[in-house]
Design a protein around this motif. Structure first.
Motif, PDB file in Angstrom:
ATOM      1  N   SER A 156       0.810  -1.218   0.000  1.00 11.74           N
ATOM      2  CA  SER A 156       0.000   0.000   0.000  1.00 11.74           C
ATOM      3  C   SER A 156       0.850   1.280   0.000  1.00 11.74           C
ATOM      4  N   ILE A 157       2.164   1.145   0.175  1.00 12.98           N
ATOM      5  CA  ILE A 157       3.057   2.310   0.187  1.00 12.98           C
ATOM      6  C   ILE A 157       3.294   2.773  -1.244  1.00 12.98           C
ATOM      7  N   LYS A 158       2.976   4.034  -1.519  1.00 17.42           N
ATOM      8  CA  LYS A 158       3.157   4.610  -2.853  1.00 17.42           C
ATOM      9  C   LYS A 158       4.425   5.458  -2.945  1.00 17.42           C
ATOM     10  N   ASN A 159       4.840   6.073  -1.859  1.00 17.70           N
ATOM     11  CA  ASN A 159       5.999   6.955  -1.845  1.00 17.70           C
ATOM     12  C   ASN A 159       7.288   6.139  -1.991  1.00 17.70           C
ATOM     13  N   GLU A 160       8.096   6.467  -2.987  1.00 12.31           N
ATOM     14  CA  GLU A 160       9.313   5.705  -3.282  1.00 12.31           C
ATOM     15  C   GLU A 160      10.362   5.819  -2.170  1.00 12.31           C
ATOM     16  N   LYS A 161      10.500   6.998  -1.578  1.00 15.58           N
ATOM     17  CA  LYS A 161      11.478   7.177  -0.499  1.00 15.58           C
ATOM     18  C   LYS A 161      11.110   6.306   0.706  1.00 15.58           C
ATOM     19  N   LEU A 162       9.818   6.221   1.003  1.00 15.12           N
ATOM     20  CA  LEU A 162       9.354   5.399   2.108  1.00 15.12           C
ATOM     21  C   LEU A 162       9.562   3.916   1.803  1.00 15.12           C
ATOM     22  N   LYS A 163       9.293   3.506   0.579  1.00 16.21           N
ATOM     23  CA  LYS A 163       9.529   2.115   0.178  1.00 16.21           C
ATOM     24  C   LYS A 163      11.000   1.749   0.324  1.00 16.21           C
ATOM     25  N   LYS A 164      11.875   2.640  -0.137  1.00 15.02           N
ATOM     26  CA  LYS A 164      13.312   2.395  -0.039  1.00 15.02           C
ATOM     27  C   LYS A 164      13.748   2.275   1.413  1.00 15.02           C
ATOM     28  N   TYR A 165      13.214   3.138   2.275  1.00 12.93           N
ATOM     29  CA  TYR A 165      13.558   3.100   3.698  1.00 12.93           C
ATOM     30  C   TYR A 165      13.190   1.754   4.303  1.00 12.93           C
ATOM     31  N   VAL A 166      11.973   1.292   4.041  1.00  9.89           N
ATOM     32  CA  VAL A 166      11.512   0.024   4.618  1.00  9.89           C
ATOM     33  C   VAL A 166      12.353  -1.140   4.088  1.00  9.89           C
ATOM     34  N   LYS A 167      12.652  -1.138   2.810  1.00 14.10           N
ATOM     35  CA  LYS A 167      13.461  -2.213   2.219  1.00 14.10           C
ATOM     36  C   LYS A 167      14.897  -2.161   2.736  1.00 14.10           C
ATOM     37  N   PHE A 168      15.497  -0.970   2.733  1.00 14.03           N
ATOM     38  CA  PHE A 168      16.886  -0.812   3.142  1.00 14.03           C
ATOM     39  C   PHE A 168      17.088  -1.211   4.596  1.00 14.03           C
ATOM     40  N   GLU A 169      16.151  -0.835   5.438  1.00 13.73           N
ATOM     41  CA  GLU A 169      16.252  -1.152   6.867  1.00 13.73           C
ATOM     42  C   GLU A 169      15.797  -2.580   7.173  1.00 13.73           C
ATOM     43  N   LYS A 170      15.374  -3.305   6.142  1.00 17.46           N
ATOM     44  CA  LYS A 170      14.925  -4.699   6.277  1.00 17.46           C
ATOM     45  C   LYS A 170      13.793  -4.826   7.295  1.00 17.46           C
ATOM     46  N   LYS A 171      12.803  -3.952   7.172  1.00 17.62           N
ATOM     47  CA  LYS A 171      11.694  -3.937   8.111  1.00 17.62           C
ATOM     48  C   LYS A 171      10.396  -4.381   7.458  1.00 17.62           C
ATOM     49  N   LYS A 172      10.490  -4.927   6.263  1.00 18.04           N
ATOM     50  CA  LYS A 172       9.322  -5.346   5.504  1.00 18.04           C
ATOM     51  C   LYS A 172       8.525  -6.442   6.227  1.00 18.04           C
ATOM     52  N   ASN A 173       9.207  -7.322   6.950  1.00 15.99           N
ATOM     53  CA  ASN A 173       8.539  -8.428   7.644  1.00 15.99           C
ATOM     54  C   ASN A 173       7.680  -7.979   8.823  1.00 15.99           C
ATOM     55  N   ARG A 174       7.873  -6.772   9.282  1.00 18.83           N
ATOM     56  CA  ARG A 174       7.089  -6.282  10.419  1.00 18.83           C
ATOM     57  C   ARG A 174       5.591  -6.235  10.105  1.00 18.83           C
ATOM     58  N   PHE A 175       5.259  -6.032   8.832  1.00 24.53           N
ATOM     59  CA  PHE A 175       3.849  -5.980   8.451  1.00 24.53           C
ATOM     60  C   PHE A 175       3.142  -7.302   8.740  1.00 24.53           C
ATOM     61  N   ASN A 176       3.865  -8.414   8.710  1.00 16.89           N
ATOM     62  CA  ASN A 176       3.284  -9.731   8.978  1.00 16.89           C
ATOM     63  C   ASN A 176       3.032  -9.972  10.463  1.00 16.89           C
ATOM     64  N   ASN A 177       3.601  -9.141  11.314  1.00 18.82           N
ATOM     65  CA  ASN A 177       3.512  -9.338  12.769  1.00 18.82           C
ATOM     66  C   ASN A 177       2.612  -8.320  13.449  1.00 18.82           C
ATOM     67  N   ASN A 178       1.538  -7.905  12.791  1.00 19.80           N
ATOM     68  CA  ASN A 178       0.555  -6.991  13.371  1.00 19.80           C
ATOM     69  C   ASN A 178       1.165  -5.634  13.727  1.00 19.80           C
ATOM     70  N   GLN A 179       2.110  -5.179  12.895  1.00 21.50           N
ATOM     71  CA  GLN A 179       2.757  -3.896  13.116  1.00 21.50           C
ATOM     72  C   GLN A 179       2.391  -2.947  11.981  1.00 21.50           C
ATOM     73  N   THR A 180       2.212  -1.694  12.314  1.00 23.37           N
ATOM     74  CA  THR A 180       1.775  -0.682  11.361  1.00 23.37           C
ATOM     75  C   THR A 180       2.859   0.375  11.203  1.00 23.37           C
ATOM     76  N   LEU A 181       3.144   0.730   9.961  1.00 20.23           N
ATOM     77  CA  LEU A 181       4.107   1.783   9.670  1.00 20.23           C
ATOM     78  C   LEU A 181       3.390   3.127   9.713  1.00 20.23           C
ATOM     79  N   LEU A 182       3.989   4.094  10.380  1.00 18.47           N
ATOM     80  CA  LEU A 182       3.437   5.436  10.502  1.00 18.47           C
ATOM     81  C   LEU A 182       4.388   6.406   9.809  1.00 18.47           C
ATOM     82  N   ALA A 183       3.835   7.321   9.034  1.00 17.45           N
ATOM     83  CA  ALA A 183       4.689   8.264   8.309  1.00 17.45           C
ATOM     84  C   ALA A 183       4.116   9.670   8.379  1.00 17.45           C
ATOM     85  N   LEU A 184       4.995  10.643   8.524  1.00 12.49           N
ATOM     86  CA  LEU A 184       4.613  12.047   8.541  1.00 12.49           C
ATOM     87  C   LEU A 184       5.240  12.729   7.333  1.00 12.49           C
TER      88      LEU A 184
END
Length: 165
Positions: free
Chosen positions: A43-71
């Motif tokens: 559901s993430i459309k912003n490329e900078k946000l996608k890169k951040y999640v991928k680079f930090e290897k935090k993509k799996n957090r979505f499977n564990n009932n965790q929500t990403l918050l962005a300002l």
């Protein structure tokens, strides 16, 4: 193996400050700021946000009932963090488990370098407390992290307790 041993010993030297807050009494908004929640990576459309999640290897957090918050300020990504709804949480910095039943845990916030020291961390925390819920918000940081403590306290979170291993 050596890294695990070092982390284990460091966990005895660290102290965590745990803060809590109720939701905002009335909805607060800031001009030129937009707050988004993402429950799925797709559901993430912003490329900078996608890169951040991928680079930090935090993509799996979505499977564990965790929500990403962005300002976003205007159209720039300013600050990101995570929210967890569950029963228990492991604070890895001190290797300690806390009970968070009926609470919302906020953790792992990051403000991009270009936007630091401008109060954006406090703003995202204030906007998060607009979420319609009866649950209490919890957030923690290391006792040595003065910038995080200041931002948390500026967004009307109150120190609940100090935790050591």
């Amino acid at each position: 193996m050596i890294i695990k041993i070092i982390k284990y010993f460091l966990s005895f030297l660290r102290e965590i400050h745990l803060y809590e807050s109720k939701k905002n009494k009335k909805k607060i908004s800031f001009r030129n700021f937009k707050f988004f929640k993402y429950r799925k990576f797709d559901s993430i459309k912003n490329e900078k946000l996608k890169k951040y999640v991928k680079f930090e290897k935090k993509k799996n957090r979505f499977n564990n009932n965790q929500t990403l918050l962005a300002l976003f300020f205007k159209k720039d990504l300013v600050c990101v963090g995570w929210m967890y709804l569950g029963q228990k949480w492991h604070i890895s910095e001190i290797d300690y488990k806390i009970d968070i039943k009926n609470k919302i845990l906020l953790y792992d916030f990051f403000t991009f370098k270009k936007f630091r020291n401008r109060g954006f961390y406090s703003k995202i925390l204030i906007l998060i407390k607009n979420i319609e819920t009866k649950k209490i918000f919890l957030i923690y940081c290391l006792s040595t992290n003065k910038a995080s403590k200041k931002g948390i306290e500026n967004s009307n979170f109150e120190l609940l307790k100090k935790i050591r291993k």
